[in-house]
Design a protein around this motif. Structure first.
Motif, PDB file in Angstrom:
ATOM      1  N   SER A 245       0.850  -1.189   0.000  1.00 32.56           N
ATOM      2  CA  SER A 245       0.000   0.000   0.000  1.00 32.56           C
ATOM      3  C   SER A 245       0.887   1.239   0.000  1.00 32.56           C
ATOM      4  O   SER A 245       1.933   1.287   0.649  1.00 32.56           O
ATOM      5  CB  SER A 245      -0.919   0.009   1.225  1.00 32.56           C
ATOM      6  N   LEU A 246       0.457   2.235  -0.747  1.00 29.19           N
ATOM      7  CA  LEU A 246       1.259   3.436  -0.934  1.00 29.19           C
ATOM      8  C   LEU A 246       1.176   4.339   0.291  1.00 29.19           C
ATOM      9  O   LEU A 246       0.094   4.717   0.722  1.00 29.19           O
ATOM     10  CB  LEU A 246       0.773   4.189  -2.185  1.00 29.19           C
ATOM     11  N   VAL A 247       2.336   4.670   0.844  1.00 26.29           N
ATOM     12  CA  VAL A 247       2.419   5.563   2.001  1.00 26.29           C
ATOM     13  C   VAL A 247       2.652   6.995   1.544  1.00 26.29           C
ATOM     14  O   VAL A 247       2.022   7.945   2.021  1.00 26.29           O
ATOM     15  CB  VAL A 247       3.543   5.123   2.955  1.00 26.29           C
ATOM     16  N   GLY A 248       3.579   7.186   0.619  1.00 24.93           N
ATOM     17  CA  GLY A 248       3.924   8.531   0.164  1.00 24.93           C
ATOM     18  C   GLY A 248       5.129   8.500  -0.747  1.00 24.93           C
ATOM     19  O   GLY A 248       5.424   7.481  -1.381  1.00 24.93           O
ATOM     20  N   ILE A 249       5.843   9.606  -0.776  1.00 16.84           N
ATOM     21  CA  ILE A 249       6.988   9.745  -1.671  1.00 16.84           C
ATOM     22  C   ILE A 249       8.069  10.568  -0.981  1.00 16.84           C
ATOM     23  O   ILE A 249       7.767  11.434  -0.149  1.00 16.84           O
ATOM     24  CB  ILE A 249       6.553  10.421  -2.994  1.00 16.84           C
ATOM     25  N   VAL A 250       9.330  10.264  -1.280  1.00 15.68           N
ATOM     26  CA  VAL A 250      10.469  11.044  -0.801  1.00 15.68           C
ATOM     27  C   VAL A 250      11.204  11.570  -2.021  1.00 15.68           C
ATOM     28  O   VAL A 250      11.513  10.809  -2.940  1.00 15.68           O
ATOM     29  CB  VAL A 250      11.416  10.193   0.062  1.00 15.68           C
ATOM     30  N   THR A 251      11.490  12.859  -2.038  1.00 15.87           N
ATOM     31  CA  THR A 251      12.133  13.474  -3.199  1.00 15.87           C
ATOM     32  C   THR A 251      13.514  14.007  -2.833  1.00 15.87           C
ATOM     33  O   THR A 251      13.847  14.173  -1.650  1.00 15.87           O
ATOM     34  CB  THR A 251      11.289  14.632  -3.736  1.00 15.87           C
ATOM     35  N   PHE A 252      14.305  14.292  -3.854  1.00 16.42           N
ATOM     36  CA  PHE A 252      15.617  14.902  -3.634  1.00 16.42           C
ATOM     37  C   PHE A 252      15.475  16.225  -2.893  1.00 16.42           C
ATOM     38  O   PHE A 252      16.291  16.572  -2.043  1.00 16.42           O
ATOM     39  CB  PHE A 252      16.329  15.134  -4.967  1.00 16.42           C
ATOM     40  N   SER A 253      14.424  16.974  -3.233  1.00 17.11           N
ATOM     41  CA  SER A 253      14.199  18.257  -2.566  1.00 17.11           C
ATOM     42  C   SER A 253      13.990  18.057  -1.066  1.00 17.11           C
ATOM     43  O   SER A 253      14.517  18.817  -0.240  1.00 17.11           O
ATOM     44  CB  SER A 253      12.993  18.956  -3.183  1.00 17.11           C
ATOM     45  N   ASP A 254      13.224  16.998  -0.694  1.00 18.47           N
ATOM     46  CA  ASP A 254      13.021  16.682   0.720  1.00 18.47           C
ATOM     47  C   ASP A 254      14.350  16.353   1.400  1.00 18.47           C
ATOM     48  O   ASP A 254      14.606  16.767   2.534  1.00 18.47           O
ATOM     49  CB  ASP A 254      12.072  15.494   0.871  1.00 18.47           C
ATOM     50  N   MET A 255      15.178  15.591   0.697  1.00 18.47           N
ATOM     51  CA  MET A 255      16.473  15.195   1.254  1.00 18.47           C
ATOM     52  C   MET A 255      17.375  16.403   1.462  1.00 18.47           C
ATOM     53  O   MET A 255      18.016  16.553   2.518  1.00 18.47           O
ATOM     54  CB  MET A 255      17.164  14.194   0.330  1.00 18.47           C
ATOM     55  N   LEU A 256      17.417  17.289   0.466  1.00 18.17           N
ATOM     56  CA  LEU A 256      18.269  18.479   0.576  1.00 18.17           C
ATOM     57  C   LEU A 256      17.787  19.387   1.708  1.00 18.17           C
ATOM     58  O   LEU A 256      18.598  20.031   2.378  1.00 18.17           O
ATOM     59  CB  LEU A 256      18.257  19.242  -0.743  1.00 18.17           C
ATOM     60  N   LYS A 257      16.480  19.422   1.917  1.00 19.41           N
ATOM     61  CA  LYS A 257      15.935  20.249   2.988  1.00 19.41           C
ATOM     62  C   LYS A 257      16.447  19.762   4.355  1.00 19.41           C
ATOM     63  O   LYS A 257      16.722  20.571   5.256  1.00 19.41           O
ATOM     64  CB  LYS A 257      14.410  20.204   2.946  1.00 19.41           C
ATOM     65  N   VAL A 258      16.586  18.458   4.503  1.00 20.25           N
ATOM     66  CA  VAL A 258      17.096  17.883   5.760  1.00 20.25           C
ATOM     67  C   VAL A 258      18.511  18.370   6.026  1.00 20.25           C
ATOM     68  O   VAL A 258      18.828  18.862   7.125  1.00 20.25           O
ATOM     69  CB  VAL A 258      17.072  16.342   5.717  1.00 20.25           C
ATOM     70  N   PHE A 259      19.384  18.266   5.031  1.00 25.59           N
ATOM     71  CA  PHE A 259      20.773  18.713   5.214  1.00 25.59           C
ATOM     72  C   PHE A 259      20.829  20.215   5.479  1.00 25.59           C
ATOM     73  O   PHE A 259      21.622  20.678   6.306  1.00 25.59           O
ATOM     74  CB  PHE A 259      21.601  18.355   3.973  1.00 25.59           C
ATOM     75  N   ARG A 260      20.002  20.985   4.789  1.00 20.76           N
ATOM     76  CA  ARG A 260      19.996  22.434   4.978  1.00 20.76           C
ATOM     77  C   ARG A 260      19.517  22.811   6.362  1.00 20.76           C
ATOM     78  O   ARG A 260      20.131  23.660   7.044  1.00 20.76           O
ATOM     79  CB  ARG A 260      19.083  23.061   3.908  1.00 20.76           C
ATOM     80  N   GLU A 261      18.445  22.193   6.840  1.00 16.85           N
ATOM     81  CA  GLU A 261      17.882  22.558   8.135  1.00 16.85           C
ATOM     82  C   GLU A 261      18.753  22.130   9.298  1.00 16.85           C
ATOM     83  O   GLU A 261      18.810  22.793  10.331  1.00 16.85           O
ATOM     84  CB  GLU A 261      16.480  21.944   8.273  1.00 16.85           C
ATOM     85  N   HIS A 262      19.457  20.990   9.153  1.00 16.56           N
ATOM     86  CA  HIS A 262      20.290  20.498  10.250  1.00 16.56           C
ATOM     87  C   HIS A 262      21.637  21.181  10.324  1.00 16.56           C
ATOM     88  O   HIS A 262      22.468  20.856  11.162  1.00 16.56           O
ATOM     89  CB  HIS A 262      20.480  18.969  10.109  1.00 16.56           C
ATOM     90  N   LEU A 263      21.860  22.161   9.446  1.00 14.39           N
ATOM     91  CA  LEU A 263      23.093  22.943   9.507  1.00 14.39           C
ATOM     92  C   LEU A 263      22.799  24.359   9.916  1.00 14.39           C
ATOM     93  O   LEU A 263      23.462  25.271   9.484  1.00 14.39           O
ATOM     94  CB  LEU A 263      23.809  22.888   8.157  1.00 14.39           C
TER      95      LEU A 263
END
Length: 395
Positions: A377-395
């Motif tokens: 069953s489909l939960v959602g999607i993870v994108t490169f933009s989501d990933m980059l946001k993680v690195f940006r916010e944690h810095l």
């Protein structure tokens, strides 16, 4: 260490990247189609240039040549799928290439080579799909753009060549030094809260034409359209990445097939003969003679399509016929990547680590990974933009 890493200049990411092939904004859709078919790249940049005059105070620099967008085969396909263009595709191909450009500002942005990686990430998080960066090559100082090259494919603008810098390039560069960002990469995508439930999805049995707006939006968002059943089970996808490797005749398939049959049509190896016959019959039933003529030419054995029908006999099928598939929907229930079929989706589990998902997406040249549960069953999607946001916010 991670902060200093983000101070890298974007020129470091452009090493050995090929120069952009480009098209003038005054070109036609037919010019764009020809350029795409004769290019190793799936996208062509579109430029607005003035090589015959100089504005007051302008020293002839880069302001006279600007990349105003990009086009790919998906843009052409979606354009031909419009009702008026299905009636007369030959007329549609005479339209200006600017008609293909999305009316979304900021998808393509110019960036200087001395700009930092952090600046590039910020632009991507603001919505940029492609960054246009000047590159220096041995040919740049000698090659000149012909002033009359208004519609032909060119690479040099004001004596400079340019390259694309994409989300994938940035994520790949981060992955090369992923240890600097510990412990973030080892955390699950669920724990990081980057699973988006705002997904584009269409039912397996619904007409593919009903998903046309989703296909256009997924191209702009650099994601994909999920194909699900009535229970929300992920069957596969209609991906712009896959459509970009097809030709313009897919417009006829979108106009006549179901979403499930379209997945099979754009699968590896070319469209099955039975689906080619179905498309032809349904084009006749809808009196789309212009599209039928173009489709028949492109899908004939003489056009080089090895899987096109070798018989003029058409099966008796109703407009609602759905062709049988092996298994329930011919889907994979494992968390495997796309190995055989391009229409099968790349999937992961909510507990998958960030670094694992990054590697998975990069390995298969997609900007996203679908997230599913054990029952598919489909939960959602993870994108490169989501990933980059993680690195940006944690810095």
């Amino acid at each position: 260490m991670a902060v200093s890493f983000l101070a890298h200049e974007v020129s470091d990411l452009c090493l050995a990247k090929p120069a952009l092939r480009s098209l003038s904004v005054s070109a036609t859709v037919a010019d764009a189609l020809s350029a795409l078919k004769n290019s190793d790249e799936t996208t062509i940049s579109v430029w607005d240039c003035n090589h015959t005059s100089k504005a007051a105070g302008n020293n002839g620099g880069g302001d006279q040549c600007r990349c105003v967008g990009k086009v790919c085969m998906v843009d052409v396909i979606c354009f031909l799928c419009q009702d008026q263009n299905l009636l007369s595709p030959s007329v549609a191909l005479k339209a200006p290439v600017s008609d293909l450009l999305p009316k979304i500002p900021g998808l393509v942005v110019h960036l200087e080579p001395s700009s930092s990686l952090l600046e590039a990430i910020d632009l991507i998080l603001q919505g940029a799909q492609n960054l246009v960066v000047p590159i220096q090559t041995r040919l740049s100082s000698r090659r000149k753009q012909h002033p009359k090259a208004s519609t032909t494919t060119i690479t040099v603008h004001n004596g400079r060549e340019f390259c694309w810098l994409t989300q994938e390039d940035v994520v790949r560069f981060l992955l090369s030094s992923i240890g600097l960002f510990s412990p973030i990469p080892a955390l699950s995508i669920d724990a990081l809260g980057i699973i988006s439930t705002d997904v584009l999805a269409t039912d397996y049995h619904s007409p593919a034409s009903s998903a046309l707006q989703y296909i256009s939006r997924s191209l702009a968002d650099q994601t994909s359209v999920a194909v699900v059943d009535a229970d929300g089970i992920l069957i596969g996808e209609i991906s712009p990445f896959t459509l970009a490797c097809c030709d313009e005749t897919v417009a006829a398939a979108i106009a006549t097939l179901s979403s499930g049959d379209l997945m099979a049509y754009i699968d590896c190896g070319g469209p099955p003969e039975d689906l080619v016959r179905v498309v032809k019959q349904r084009l006749r039933e809808r009196n789309l003679e212009g599209m039928l003529e173009e489709f028949s030419i492109m899908s004939s054995p003489a056009s080089g399509n090895p899987l096109s029908s070798s018989s003029d006999e058409e099966p008796s099928l109703s407009p609602t016929t759905t062709l049988p598939r092996s298994g329930r929907y011919s889907r994979s229930t494992s968390y495997s990547a796309r190995m055989v079929r391009r229409a099968e989706a790349i999937v992961c589990h909510p507990k998958s680590s960030l670094v694992a998902v990054m590697i998975q997406a990069i390995a298969h040249r997609v900007n996203y990974v679908w997230v599913i549960e054990d029952d598919c069953s489909l939960v959602g999607i993870v994108t490169f933009s989501d990933m980059l946001k993680v690195f940006r916010e944690h810095l």
